[in-house]
Design a protein around this motif. Structure first.
Motif, PDB file in Angstrom:
ATOM      1  N   TYR A 549       0.831  -1.201   0.000  1.00 51.45           N
ATOM      2  CA  TYR A 549       0.000   0.000   0.000  1.00 51.45           C
ATOM      3  C   TYR A 549       0.869   1.254   0.000  1.00 51.45           C
ATOM      4  N   GLN A 550       1.944   1.242   0.771  1.00 52.98           N
ATOM      5  CA  GLN A 550       2.833   2.395   0.774  1.00 52.98           C
ATOM      6  C   GLN A 550       3.480   2.585  -0.595  1.00 52.98           C
ATOM      7  N   LEU A 551       3.888   1.489  -1.237  1.00 52.17           N
ATOM      8  CA  LEU A 551       4.429   1.581  -2.587  1.00 52.17           C
ATOM      9  C   LEU A 551       3.381   2.078  -3.574  1.00 52.17           C
ATOM     10  N   LEU A 552       2.130   1.720  -3.327  1.00 54.03           N
ATOM     11  CA  LEU A 552       1.052   2.223  -4.186  1.00 54.03           C
ATOM     12  C   LEU A 552       0.984   3.741  -4.121  1.00 54.03           C
ATOM     13  N   GLU A 553       1.029   4.283  -2.927  1.00 52.64           N
ATOM     14  CA  GLU A 553       1.016   5.737  -2.787  1.00 52.64           C
ATOM     15  C   GLU A 553       2.270   6.366  -3.403  1.00 52.64           C
ATOM     16  N   THR A 554       3.426   5.773  -3.089  1.00 53.13           N
ATOM     17  CA  THR A 554       4.687   6.346  -3.576  1.00 53.13           C
ATOM     18  C   THR A 554       4.765   6.309  -5.100  1.00 53.13           C
ATOM     19  N   ASN A 555       4.433   5.191  -5.686  1.00 54.94           N
ATOM     20  CA  ASN A 555       4.506   5.073  -7.135  1.00 54.94           C
ATOM     21  C   ASN A 555       3.475   5.961  -7.829  1.00 54.94           C
ATOM     22  N   TYR A 556       2.340   6.184  -7.180  1.00 47.73           N
ATOM     23  CA  TYR A 556       1.365   7.094  -7.791  1.00 47.73           C
ATOM     24  C   TYR A 556       1.894   8.530  -7.755  1.00 47.73           C
ATOM     25  N   ASN A 557       2.455   8.926  -6.639  1.00 43.01           N
ATOM     26  CA  ASN A 557       3.036  10.266  -6.570  1.00 43.01           C
ATOM     27  C   ASN A 557       4.194  10.415  -7.556  1.00 43.01           C
ATOM     28  N   ARG A 558       4.978   9.339  -7.692  1.00 42.94           N
ATOM     29  CA  ARG A 558       6.059   9.370  -8.685  1.00 42.94           C
ATOM     30  C   ARG A 558       5.494   9.506 -10.102  1.00 42.94           C
ATOM     31  N   TYR A 559       4.431   8.793 -10.374  1.00 43.97           N
ATOM     32  CA  TYR A 559       3.806   8.862 -11.697  1.00 43.97           C
ATOM     33  C   TYR A 559       3.294  10.265 -11.989  1.00 43.97           C
ATOM     34  N   GLN A 560       2.647  10.890 -10.999  1.00 45.81           N
ATOM     35  CA  GLN A 560       2.144  12.239 -11.209  1.00 45.81           C
ATOM     36  C   GLN A 560       3.296  13.228 -11.406  1.00 45.81           C
ATOM     37  N   ALA A 561       4.387  13.042 -10.662  1.00 46.27           N
ATOM     38  CA  ALA A 561       5.546  13.927 -10.819  1.00 46.27           C
ATOM     39  C   ALA A 561       6.176  13.772 -12.203  1.00 46.27           C
ATOM     40  N   ASP A 562       6.243  12.526 -12.685  1.00 48.07           N
ATOM     41  CA  ASP A 562       6.806  12.310 -14.016  1.00 48.07           C
ATOM     42  C   ASP A 562       5.910  12.890 -15.099  1.00 48.07           C
ATOM     43  N   LEU A 563       4.593  12.837 -14.901  1.00 48.13           N
ATOM     44  CA  LEU A 563       3.697  13.464 -15.879  1.00 48.13           C
ATOM     45  C   LEU A 563       3.939  14.974 -15.946  1.00 48.13           C
ATOM     46  N   ARG A 564       4.090  15.607 -14.796  1.00 46.01           N
ATOM     47  CA  ARG A 564       4.357  17.056 -14.793  1.00 46.01           C
ATOM     48  C   ARG A 564       5.724  17.352 -15.413  1.00 46.01           C
ATOM     49  N   GLN A 565       6.692  16.470 -15.130  1.00 42.93           N
ATOM     50  CA  GLN A 565       8.018  16.674 -15.711  1.00 42.93           C
ATOM     51  C   GLN A 565       7.968  16.586 -17.239  1.00 42.93           C
ATOM     52  N   VAL A 566       7.223  15.641 -17.788  1.00 40.95           N
ATOM     53  CA  VAL A 566       7.111  15.507 -19.236  1.00 40.95           C
ATOM     54  C   VAL A 566       6.462  16.746 -19.844  1.00 40.95           C
ATOM     55  N   ASP A 567       5.422  17.243 -19.200  1.00 38.08           N
ATOM     56  CA  ASP A 567       4.766  18.447 -19.724  1.00 38.08           C
ATOM     57  C   ASP A 567       5.734  19.623 -19.761  1.00 38.08           C
ATOM     58  N   PHE A 582      16.691  15.116 -22.458  1.00 38.95           N
ATOM     59  CA  PHE A 582      15.907  15.224 -21.225  1.00 38.95           C
ATOM     60  C   PHE A 582      14.454  14.828 -21.460  1.00 38.95           C
ATOM     61  N   LEU A 583      13.916  15.210 -22.617  1.00 39.75           N
ATOM     62  CA  LEU A 583      12.532  14.844 -22.918  1.00 39.75           C
ATOM     63  C   LEU A 583      12.388  13.346 -23.125  1.00 39.75           C
ATOM     64  N   LEU A 584      13.299  12.735 -23.869  1.00 42.83           N
ATOM     65  CA  LEU A 584      13.225  11.292 -24.097  1.00 42.83           C
ATOM     66  C   LEU A 584      13.377  10.518 -22.791  1.00 42.83           C
ATOM     67  N   GLN A 585      14.271  10.964 -21.957  1.00 40.29           N
ATOM     68  CA  GLN A 585      14.434  10.298 -20.662  1.00 40.29           C
ATOM     69  C   GLN A 585      13.182  10.442 -19.810  1.00 40.29           C
ATOM     70  N   ALA A 586      12.569  11.608 -19.844  1.00 41.57           N
ATOM     71  CA  ALA A 586      11.336  11.825 -19.075  1.00 41.57           C
ATOM     72  C   ALA A 586      10.199  10.956 -19.595  1.00 41.57           C
TER      73      ALA A 586
END
Length: 735
Positions: A549-567, A582-586
């Motif tokens: 469950y903790q990984l679920l929260e962490t990975n979701y926050n990571r996913y949202q951060a990566d989405l903002r980084q890509v934008d 940088f864009l390809l890596q993101a």
């Protein structure tokens, strides 16, 4: 001195005969030694030459004749058996060409919930399937719904087989015998004629005899044996010396009753319920042992059902995760394709660089390979969908694509540790199975100790004898017929006494006691170790449910951060303010984080399954209940008829009965918890519902109003409320 020539000659003759005899004896000994030496030498030649010497022997006539065994004895043939059109057979024959890299959006979807998947897996076949099962290579190791019934119907392990040792036994014999033999007794003499010797005739014995015997015997639970015997002997003789007989043909016989009661070894209901009527130390095949055999087979069957439910849920969530991971790879490929196309346009107009275009092209093909692997790989969508199809009994492929419709649980579930531990040590089928093994050895110890006694039996017999000219008749004369003579009761016999027998030292019985004690200590040690292992497994499962469950929260926050980084990086790259690397890596990071988020989501659901499995509530969690199959025709009517002659005990304490084998019925699918607490208030029901039915079937029976006393309180904390994230948008799959 004068010598007598005759005497000298006689002496010389005797000496020469003795010498010749000695020479012949020495010659025979030499020949024997030579023959023995030759035989030894020939044996040595054969042993050293081996098969090469034997190969030189010519073939006999039988060696040149073809044998029937050469062409037919070891020939591989195909068996011919009766087959039925069952669901698994039709599913095997109706499989179409498998899917590999087809577009899932163009294949008709078959919406399937988790409850339906478990129901189909149970109802489609009597064979309990498993992931990675060895049904083809080792069919004898596969569990089926017939296994408990097979043990119950076994002639060696079942209860009915143990009860059959106490059935009444009837035996009967009927023999005819004809005697015609001469005797060493002179019958009569005829004088000889013409001065010849007289003719002597020997005596003879001629008779016809018949013997009929029958017996009805019954072994009781106390060790006693009752028998009722009846024997008839018929005799007719033509011996001239039998003129003194009362009847030329006569019937004699008796009616006998016998009672044999063990006083030491083999006595009592306790011993006979455990060991049966066996008199061999260490052999236990009584009713209680057979009952335990059936209970162990039921525990094995329950364990197989639990494994099936766990495998179906594993395959179901793996397929759901495959859909999400495929969707993440498709979105990554589309983003890489857009970047690649944008870079191509820039290169054409002269504002781009060829190395950046090559990097974008490489990343596009990298995501294309990931999409193809996610579709047709060994852990891809189609492979996992086929695995679920096998578990639920569907064809390998039928032109449709199973799509899980049950939403994964995203709420935080907290189990009370003390209650869960108590349930695990009490409800786990492995614990109950091992306790039955301990109970078996406890009973064997009792029987072994009772068997460590001499065999002392009380024997009583009473017999009515009779004699008659006829077998059955209506005459009034004495000894007119056999049955009248027996029923008159004029000739009665009886005997009573005791028999004692035992092996001196009772060595075998002592070994049986030692074996039972050591076996009991072993099974108890295994039971303790099983409980220890279960506590560790439950601890691991509880840790995993917190971690996932903790990984679920962490990975979701990571996913949202990566989405903002890509934008951000996409805008900077298109404005020409940043490098394409940088864009390809993101873009790679956002696909990786999205995949990890979905993996952690479904790992969390599997962790919930695992903790239910470890604490013995997986069947209730998946709404599965075990029940007995239908009775044989007429069994209910027979039970009703027998029940009319039975009455409950008014005072059970006043009746001496053996110790019960179990403490009562146990329902492994009983509901353990029904209420949920969300953020400290009961605003909803538990997302992990636990209601019930099977034989193997899924039922929709109402849940009991009062949970069991050892139910584990469950606290559900919604993940959505804590993270404030739109999960519907996160779970949306691109077309």
């Amino acid at each position: 001195m004068r010598i007598n020539p005759l005497s000298s000659k006689s002496t010389s003759t005797k000496f020469s005969q003795k010498a010749r005899s000695s020479v012949r004896s020495s010659s025979r000994r030499r020949i024997s030694r030579a023959f023995l030496a030759g035989l030894i030498a020939a044996t040595g030649v054969i042993s050293t030459g081996g098969c090469r010497q034997l190969d030189k022997l010519p073939d006999g006539p039988h060696d040149k004749t073809a044998s029937y065994h050469d062409n037919y004895g070891m020939r591989i043939e195909y068996p011919q058996v009766a087959e039925c059109a069952t669901s698994p057979k039709l599913a095997a024959q109706g499989a179409t060409e498998p899917l590999a890299l087809e577009d899932p959006s163009k294949i008709p979807a078959y919406e399937l919930s988790l409850e339906q998947a478990i129901q189909l897996s149970i109802q489609q076949s009597p064979v309990l399937r498993s992931i990675g099962g060895a049904i083809v290579t080792a069919p004898q190791s596969v569990s089926t719904v017939y296994d408990p019934g097979t043990v119950a119907a076994s002639v060696n392990q079942g209860t009915e087989a143990a009860l059959s040792a106490f059935d009444a036994q009837y035996t009967q014999q009927l023999f005819w015998n004809n005697v015609d033999q001469p005797t060493n007794r002179q019958s009569f003499t005829i004088p000889g004629t013409g001065g010849g010797p007289p003719l002597v005739f020997a005596g003879f014995s001629q008779s016809q005899n018949a013997t009929f015997t029958n017996e009805l015997a019954k072994q009781t639970a106390t060790g006693a044996r009752f028998a009722l015997r009846h024997a008839i002997q018929y005799g007719r003789t033509q011996d001239p010396s039998a003129a003194q007989l009362l009847f030329p043909s006569v019937y004699s016989g008796f009616l006998e009753a016998e009672w044999r009661q063990p006083l030491l070894q083999g006595s009592g209901t306790t011993f006979n319920r455990i060991a049966g009527p066996s008199t061999v130390p260490g052999v236990y095949n009584g009713v209680l042992i057979a009952r335990i055999n059936e209970d162990v087979s039921l525990a094995d069957f329950e364990a197989s059902v639990i494994q099936l439910a766990a495998d179906v849920e594993q395959a179901y969530w793996d397929l759901a995760a495959a859909y999400r991971i495929l969707d993440a790879n498709i979105k990554g490929r589309e983003a890489a394709q857009q970047t690649f196309q944008f870079q191509q346009v820039r290169l054409e107009v002269g504002s781009g660089r060829s190395d950046e275009e090559a990097q974008a092209r490489s990343q596009f093909y990298q995501f294309q390979a990931q999409v193809e692997s996610s579709l047709g790989g060994t852990t891809g969508l189609y492979a996992l969908e086929q695995r679920l199809r096998y578990l639920i009994g569907m064809t390998a492929s039928d032109g449709r694509l199973i799509r899980p419709s049950t939403d994964p649980t995203d709420a935080r579930v907290v189990f009370d540790w003390e209650s869960a531990l108590g349930q695990a040590l009490d409800r786990r089928v492995e614990v109950r199975r091992q306790r039955f093994n301990v109970k078996r050895l406890e009973l064997e110890c009792v029987a072994a100790k009772l068997n460590l006694r001499p065999r002392l039996d009380f024997l009583a017999q009473y017999r009515w004898r009779g004699l008659g000219d006829d077998l059955i008749g209506t005459g009034d004369k004495n000894f007119d017929n056999l049955y009248q003579s027996i029923t008159d009761g004029n000739y009665q016999e009886g005997q009573a006494g005791i028999e004692l027998s035992f092996p001196v030292g009772l060595r075998l019985a002592s070994l049986a006691v030692r074996e039972a004690r050591l076996g009991l200590q072993r099974e108890r040690a295994i039971l303790d170790e099983t409980e220890l292992r279960i506590s560790h497994d439950l601890s691991d499962a509880a840790r995993q449910i917190s971690l996932t469950y903790q990984l679920l929260e962490t990975n979701y926050n990571r996913y949202q951060a990566d989405l903002r980084q890509v934008d951000v990086l996409r805008r900077r790259y298109r404005d020409g303010n940043d490098n394409i690397n940088f864009l390809l890596q993101a873009q790679r990071q956002v696909v990786s984080s999205e995949s990890e988020f979905y993996r952690s989501l479904f790992a969390y659901n599997l962790a919930i399954r695992d903790i239910h499995r470890q604490k013995g509530s997986l069947l209730a969690y998946n709404q599965v209940q075990l029940s007995e199959g239908p009775w044989a025709a007429g069994a209910a009517a027979d039970a009703y008829t027998t029940g009319r002659f039975l009455e409950p005990r008014r005072d059970p304490s006043a009746v001496s009965v053996p110790t019960p084998l179990t403490s009562g019925p146990f329902d492994p699918a009983a509901v353990q918890s029904t209420n949920a607490v969300i953020n400290g208030s009961s605003t909803g029901e538990l997302l992990l519902s636990e209601s019930t039915e099977t034989s193997l079937q899924v039922a929709n029976e109402p849940e009991p109003e009062t949970p069991q006393s050892n139910d584990a309180p469950v606290v559900v904390e919604p993940f959505l409320k804590k993270t404030s994230i739109d999960m519907d948008e996160a779970f949306k799959v691109s077309p």
